[in-house]
Write an enzyme that holds these catalytic residues in place. Structure first.
Site, PDB file in Angstrom:
ATOM      1  CG  ASP A 171      -6.703  -0.275   1.086  1.00 54.93           C
ATOM      2  OD1 ASP A 171      -6.490  -1.777   1.050  1.00 54.93           O
ATOM      3  OD2 ASP A 171      -6.820   0.940   1.960  1.00 54.93           O
TER       4      ASP A 171
ATOM      5  CG  HIS B  45     -11.407   0.802   0.244  1.00 56.70           C
ATOM      6  ND1 HIS B  45     -11.749   0.006   0.968  1.00 56.70           N
ATOM      7  CD2 HIS B  45     -10.727   1.595   0.745  1.00 56.70           C
ATOM      8  CE1 HIS B  45     -10.423  -0.763   1.546  1.00 56.70           C
ATOM      9  NE2 HIS B  45      -9.535   0.269   1.425  1.00 56.70           N
TER      10      HIS B  45
ATOM     11  CG  HIS C 267      -8.508   4.998   2.222  1.00 59.51           C
ATOM     12  ND1 HIS C 267     -10.060   4.463   3.499  1.00 59.51           N
ATOM     13  CD2 HIS C 267      -8.088   3.785   3.135  1.00 59.51           C
ATOM     14  CE1 HIS C 267      -9.193   3.924   3.913  1.00 59.51           C
ATOM     15  NE2 HIS C 267      -8.276   2.883   3.554  1.00 59.51           N
TER      16      HIS C 267
ATOM     17  CB  CYS D 263      -2.230  -3.206   5.320  1.00 50.69           C
ATOM     18  SG  CYS D 263      -4.073  -2.766   5.215  1.00 50.69           S
TER      19      CYS D 263
ATOM     20  CE  LYS E 195      -4.161  -4.265   1.184  1.00 53.47           C
ATOM     21  NZ  LYS E 195      -5.321  -3.257   1.985  1.00 53.47           N
TER      22      LYS E 195
ATOM     23  CG  ASP F  89      -2.334  -1.272   1.235  1.00 56.46           C
ATOM     24  OD1 ASP F  89      -1.885  -1.826  -0.025  1.00 56.46           O
ATOM     25  OD2 ASP F  89      -3.097  -1.066   2.070  1.00 56.46           O
TER      26      ASP F  89
END
Ligand code: VGL
Ligand code: ZN
Length: 212
Positions: free
Chosen positions: A48, A50, A83, A153, A108, A8
């Site tokens: 990351d 989302h 984020h 993470c 992810k 990340d």
């Protein structure tokens, strides 16, 4: 077969990002030295990733503020600021990271109903990302982890690596990692150490002390 997992290292976790980790950008030159050292056969970066309105965002829970505890799908969940939303600058890898030498990116955190700190599976340990299978298929025997954030993470990925990659030596590269909360970082490093993860520095990797 030596692999490096860059966790990340995204704009969102660096100063100026939406969930900045103190000194998060300082891992970039160290990560580049590691990547360019020639020590690794495989370099994987996690991202990351989302969807807007993800259930880990405080903004998805009326009355909740970032960094409070809340609930997601019936489980305790830290409420994060919005984020690393898919397709935004916040979600991009840090621009100075040597992306040309990254073999592949493991995304992810796409499922809005569960968070995923680990690069290997979601926080409820239900859905696998496929990374464990991929690393084993490629014959990885040594996995070094670094990146952001040590207490979230990086830690979850390292602990899962020990559990899901039997026989693989797992190490944390401490100076190529930064965390969100100092007490959390201390506890995370202790937990990793107790799990058998070696805590090393980039110097240990790149210029191991010669035996004279
Ligand atoms: C992370 C909190 C929320 C991390 C990701 O990369 O450590 N932390 N999402
Ligand atoms: Zn996240």
């Amino acid at each position: 077969m030596k692999a490096l997992l860059l966790t990340d290292i995204q704009n969102g976790f660096c100063p100026g990002g939406n969930l900045p980790v103190p000194e998060g950008d300082q891992v970039v030159p160290v990560a580049n030295r590691l990547i360019r050292s020639g020590h690794y056969d495989l370099v994987v970066a996690t991202q990351d990733w989302h969807p807007a309105g993800h259930g880990s965002f405080a903004s998805s829970h009326p009355g909740k503020k970032p960094f409070e505890m809340g609930e997601l799908s019936g489980e305790p969940q830290m409420m994060w600021p919005d984020h690393c939303v898919q397709g935004t600058k916040d979600a991009e890898l840090h621009p100075d990271l040597d992306a040309d030498r990254i073999d592949f990116i493991q995304q992810k955190g796409q499922d809005p109903t569960v968070d995923s700190y680990s690069a290997f599976r979601d926080n409820e340990k239900h859905a696998l990302t496929g990374l464990a299978k991929e690393l084993l298929a490629r014959g990885v025997t040594e996995l070094d982890l670094c990146g952001l954030a040590t207490d979230y993470c990086v830690k979850f990925s390292a602990l899962d690596a020990v559990e899901m990659l039997p026989g693989v030596r797992v190490r944390l590269i401490e100076d190529a990692s930064r965390g969100i909360d100092p007490a959390g970082v201390k506890a995370a490093i202790e937990e990793m150490r107790e799990t058998g993860i070696a805590i090393v520095t980039s110097e240990d990797v790149i210029a191991p002390a010669s035996i004279s």
